[in-house]
Motif scaffolding. Structure first.
Motif, PDB file in Angstrom:
ATOM      1  N   ARG A 251       0.857  -1.197   0.000  1.00  6.28           N
ATOM      2  CA  ARG A 251       0.000   0.000   0.000  1.00  6.28           C
ATOM      3  C   ARG A 251       0.886   1.237   0.000  1.00  6.28           C
ATOM      4  O   ARG A 251       1.687   1.445   0.901  1.00  6.28           O
ATOM      5  N   LEU A 252       0.743   2.045  -1.035  1.00  9.10           N
ATOM      6  CA  LEU A 252       1.623   3.196  -1.209  1.00  9.10           C
ATOM      7  C   LEU A 252       0.844   4.495  -1.161  1.00  9.10           C
ATOM      8  O   LEU A 252      -0.270   4.571  -1.671  1.00  9.10           O
ATOM      9  N   LEU A 253       1.466   5.506  -0.579  1.00 13.06           N
ATOM     10  CA  LEU A 253       0.913   6.852  -0.671  1.00 13.06           C
ATOM     11  C   LEU A 253       1.800   7.650  -1.618  1.00 13.06           C
ATOM     12  O   LEU A 253       3.011   7.765  -1.390  1.00 13.06           O
TER      13      LEU A 253
ATOM     14  N   GLU B 295       2.888   1.216   3.359  1.00 13.74           N
ATOM     15  CA  GLU B 295       4.182   0.529   3.407  1.00 13.74           C
ATOM     16  C   GLU B 295       5.299   1.511   3.060  1.00 13.74           C
ATOM     17  O   GLU B 295       6.348   1.504   3.692  1.00 13.74           O
ATOM     18  N   VAL B 296       5.062   2.347   2.046  1.00 10.67           N
ATOM     19  CA  VAL B 296       6.056   3.347   1.635  1.00 10.67           C
ATOM     20  C   VAL B 296       5.313   4.603   1.169  1.00 10.67           C
ATOM     21  O   VAL B 296       4.220   4.512   0.623  1.00 10.67           O
ATOM     22  N   VAL B 297       5.939   5.756   1.404  1.00  8.18           N
ATOM     23  CA  VAL B 297       5.411   7.024   0.900  1.00  8.18           C
ATOM     24  C   VAL B 297       6.351   7.552  -0.187  1.00  8.18           C
ATOM     25  O   VAL B 297       7.563   7.592   0.011  1.00  8.18           O
ATOM     26  N   LEU B 298       5.776   7.913  -1.333  1.00  7.71           N
ATOM     27  CA  LEU B 298       6.531   8.608  -2.382  1.00  7.71           C
ATOM     28  C   LEU B 298       6.170  10.072  -2.280  1.00  7.71           C
ATOM     29  O   LEU B 298       5.007  10.440  -2.451  1.00  7.71           O
ATOM     30  N   LEU B 299       7.147  10.909  -1.996  1.00  9.71           N
ATOM     31  CA  LEU B 299       6.856  12.294  -1.658  1.00  9.71           C
ATOM     32  C   LEU B 299       7.559  13.258  -2.598  1.00  9.71           C
ATOM     33  O   LEU B 299       8.792  13.343  -2.612  1.00  9.71           O
TER      34      LEU B 299
END
Ligand code: CA
Length: 249
Positions: free
Chosen positions: A24-26, A68-72
């Motif tokens: 699950r990614l943001l 699980e991970v954030v792409l910012l």
């Protein structure tokens, strides 16, 4: 609306640890085209993708949802990516973050990763490279989340059972450690006495005696962790249980 566990007092009576949802990614990106391309590409790889287009949106999303991970993306309208990231880290967010940035806005703090990012990618990047970084930080993230936790200046290493606040070692009994570790692992969520009885004391039912034991351990932890410290971490949520977080509950 999917059900969310936010640790509100209403949901606090049966609070279970929220697992980090695998895949699950943001994605925090204000440019529509880029956000869409990322969403499509990542969903094609089997990721479950949530997009936020502002720093504020990302901040509030991360306060109530786990990824699980954030792409910012760094360049965002309003509060920029670095500001959001450092605020979240101060609140104890331990989700791995990969920063996306244009070369001309690449900040020294990102290069040194001391803004709290786990990795960064300079735009434009190859999609395969993004996938490789995602897998790498997700792996590291899970290890560090299990073994090392930090909220404000409190640091806990599960492997060595070492606890420090402001870098100063704190001596805890085995039970105090287990209790603090549980509260920290579930930081910013209300943890009920029922949950503590079950998860820390391994008792199937609560009792007045056990409630007293829990309260004694909480007050000892407060003395060791919070006494005279400007930032209190252990908060009582009246009638429900406890919450570990930096600042006011
Ligand atoms: Ca942008």
């Amino acid at each position: 609306m999917p059900p969310t566990t936010t640790g509100s007092p209403e949901s606090g009576t049966d609070e279970r640890p929220q697992p980090v949802p695998a895949g699950r990614l943001l994605v925090v990106e204000d440019e529509e085209k880029v956000a869409l391309a990322l969403r499509q590409g990542l969903e094609g790889e089997g990721y479950d993708v949530v997009v936020e287009t502002t720093g504020e949106g990302a901040f509030f999303r991360l306060a109530r949802d786990r990824f699980e991970v954030v792409l910012l993306d760094l360049m965002l309208p309003g509060r920029d990516g670095l500001e959001i990231l450092s605020a979240l880290r101060k609140q104890g967010l331990d989700t791995p973050v990969v920063v996306l940035t244009a070369r001309d806005t690449l900040d020294d703090r990102v290069v040194g990763l001391d803004a709290g990012a786990d990795d960064y990618l300079v735009k434009p990047f190859a999609f395969a490279e993004l996938l490789a970084r995602l897998r790498a930080v997700a792996r590291r993230g899970r290890v560090s989340e299990a073994d090392r936790l930090a909220v404000d200046t409190l640091e806990i290493d599960r492997a060595t059972r070492r606890v420090t606040r402001d870098g100063q070692a704190i001596e805890l009994t085995a039970k105090e450690f287990d209790l603090l570790h549980y509260l920290t692992r579930n930081a910013r969520q209300v943890v009920s006495r029922d949950t503590l009885a079950r998860e820390v004391w391994r008792e199937t039912a609560r009792s007045t005696t056990l409630d007293n034991v829990i309260d004694v351990h909480i007050s000892r932890l407060r003395r060791k962790i919070d006494l005279d410290h400007p930032v209190r971490l252990i908060h009582t949520v009246r009638g429900v249980g406890f919450m570990l977080r930096a600042g006011e509950p």
